[in-house]
Motif scaffolding. Structure first.
Motif, short mmCIF file in Angstrom:
data_model
loop_
_atom_site.label_atom_id
_atom_site.label_comp_id
_atom_site.label_asym_id
_atom_site.label_seq_id
_atom_site.Cartn_x
_atom_site.Cartn_y
_atom_site.Cartn_z
N THR A 63 9.66 7.60 -3.74
CA THR A 63 8.23 7.60 -3.49
C THR A 63 7.70 6.18 -3.33
OG1 THR A 63 7.78 7.73 -5.86
CG2 THR A 63 7.80 9.79 -4.64
N CYS A 64 8.41 5.21 -3.90
CA CYS A 64 8.06 3.81 -3.69
C CYS A 64 9.04 3.13 -2.74
CB CYS A 64 8.04 3.06 -5.01
SG CYS A 64 6.42 3.00 -5.77
N HIS A 65 10.30 3.46 -2.92
CA HIS A 65 11.32 2.87 -2.06
C HIS A 65 11.38 3.66 -0.76
CE1 HIS A 65 12.85 0.10 -5.09
NE2 HIS A 65 12.69 1.08 -5.98
N ALA A 66 10.30 3.53 0.01
CA ALA A 66 10.14 4.29 1.25
C ALA A 66 9.60 3.37 2.34
CB ALA A 66 9.17 5.45 1.02
N THR A 69 8.36 -4.77 2.86
CA THR A 69 9.62 -5.29 2.28
C THR A 69 10.71 -4.22 2.21
OG1 THR A 69 8.89 -4.76 0.02
CG2 THR A 69 8.37 -6.96 0.87
N TYR A 70 10.48 -3.09 2.89
CA TYR A 70 11.43 -1.99 2.78
C TYR A 70 12.81 -2.34 3.36
CZ TYR A 70 13.72 2.50 3.33
OH TYR A 70 14.63 3.51 3.27
N LYS A 71 13.83 -1.95 2.62
CA LYS A 71 15.22 -2.06 3.07
C LYS A 71 15.87 -0.72 2.82
CE LYS A 71 15.61 -6.99 1.93
NZ LYS A 71 16.35 -8.01 1.14
N ASP A 72 16.93 -0.44 3.54
CA ASP A 72 17.62 0.84 3.35
C ASP A 72 17.86 1.07 1.86
OD1 ASP A 72 17.66 1.41 6.02
OD2 ASP A 72 19.67 0.62 6.35
N CYS A 114 -1.58 -1.94 -3.98
CA CYS A 114 -0.37 -2.58 -4.49
C CYS A 114 -0.03 -2.10 -5.90
CB CYS A 114 -0.54 -4.10 -4.52
SG CYS A 114 -0.95 -4.84 -2.93
N LEU A 115 -1.07 -1.97 -6.71
CA LEU A 115 -0.86 -1.66 -8.12
C LEU A 115 -0.34 -0.26 -8.38
CD1 LEU A 115 -4.02 -3.33 -9.68
CD2 LEU A 115 -1.69 -4.22 -9.62
N VAL A 116 -0.61 0.67 -7.50
CA VAL A 116 -0.16 2.04 -7.76
C VAL A 116 1.36 2.13 -7.88
CG1 VAL A 116 -2.13 3.27 -6.82
CG2 VAL A 116 -0.30 2.53 -5.29
N CYS A 117 2.07 1.12 -7.36
CA CYS A 117 3.53 1.12 -7.56
C CYS A 117 4.02 -0.10 -8.32
CB CYS A 117 4.26 1.21 -6.23
SG CYS A 117 4.91 2.86 -5.92
N HIS A 118 3.27 -1.18 -8.27
CA HIS A 118 3.70 -2.37 -9.02
C HIS A 118 3.35 -2.25 -10.49
CE1 HIS A 118 5.23 -5.29 -5.99
NE2 HIS A 118 4.65 -4.42 -5.18
N LYS A 142 0.81 -1.20 0.00
CA LYS A 142 0.00 0.00 0.00
C LYS A 142 0.85 1.26 0.00
CE LYS A 142 -4.23 -1.75 1.98
NZ LYS A 142 -5.30 -1.57 2.95
N LEU A 143 2.14 1.09 0.24
CA LEU A 143 3.03 2.24 0.24
C LEU A 143 3.22 2.82 -1.13
CD1 LEU A 143 6.19 1.77 -0.97
CD2 LEU A 143 5.98 -0.12 0.60
N TYR A 144 2.79 2.14 -2.15
CA TYR A 144 3.19 2.51 -3.48
C TYR A 144 2.41 3.64 -4.15
CZ TYR A 144 5.77 -1.75 -2.82
OH TYR A 144 6.59 -2.72 -2.32
N ALA A 145 1.38 4.13 -3.54
CA ALA A 145 0.59 5.19 -4.18
C ALA A 145 1.38 6.47 -4.36
CB ALA A 145 -0.66 5.48 -3.36
#
Length: 203
Positions: free
Chosen positions: A164-167, A181-184, A85-89, A2-5
């Protein structure tokens, strides 16, 4: 998931900064880009993308792990059908409000299965994908310098856009979601992993 919007929001803000451009520019699909970005002499950009993680972004949502992770942050049902999910995938498919974009915004070659594809990072290509336009942009110094690129919606992604997605988390419709699944994210290092520059011409 959901982070991907947020990625979609910033991307569309950059690409569709004016009303006319938003109304006219279409997503043409990765296959259109492949026509001029497949040969070794030009950098094999399509090949590099197709072997990388961005090309598999949508498909990754079909795994049992994806379903487990999406459920852990409150997404119900099939991740491949979940806006969160789709807003970033597959970030080309949603507008600034997180609504699914109308079908007339996509060309015949566009496939959401392409995931995070060329236009997800470089902007909808409906106005710039043709060879004549791209040659003009190249002569003007590329996406960062070209006035034609700015006019037609071609952008050069930067760290801010990627983050904006890698957050670690984002907010969607007033709800904050953590990225399971976030990593530095070290931009300079990750950018090298997906680099696909055009070779410099020999003098």
């Amino acid at each position: 998931m959901k982070l991907y919007a947020l990625f979609s929001t910033l991307f569309l803000t950059l690409v569709f900064s004016s009303g006319p451009l938003m109304a006219e520019n279409k997503f043409v699909g990765a296959k259109k880009c492949k026509a001029c970005h497949r040969k070794a002499k030009d950098g094999e950009q399509f090949k590099k993308w197709s072997k990388g993680p961005h090309a598999k972004a949508f498909k990754s949502l079909a795994t049992s792990k994806a379903k487990e992770l999406s459920a852990s942050i409150g997404v119900s049902g099939n991740p491949q059908q979940a806006r969160e999910c789709l807003v970033c995938h597959t970030p080309s498919t949603y507008d600034l409000a997180g609504n699914e974009r109308p079908k007339n915004m996509f060309g015949k070659k566009f496939k959401m299965e392409d995931g995070v594809h060329c236009e997800s990072c470089h902007g909808a290509g409906g106005k710039y994908w043709k060879k004549k336009k791209m040659k003009k942009i190249a002569k003007e110094g590329g996406p960062l310098k070209s006035e034609t690129a700015k006019k037609l919606g071609l952008i050069q992604p930067d760290e801010k856009l990627c983050r904006t997605c890698h957050a670690p988390q984002v907010e969607i419709a007033g709800v904050v979601y953590k990225n399971p699944t976030y990593k530095d994210f070290v931009f300079t290092e990750r950018a090298k992993e997906i680099a696909h520059p055009r070779p410099k011409k020999k003098k």
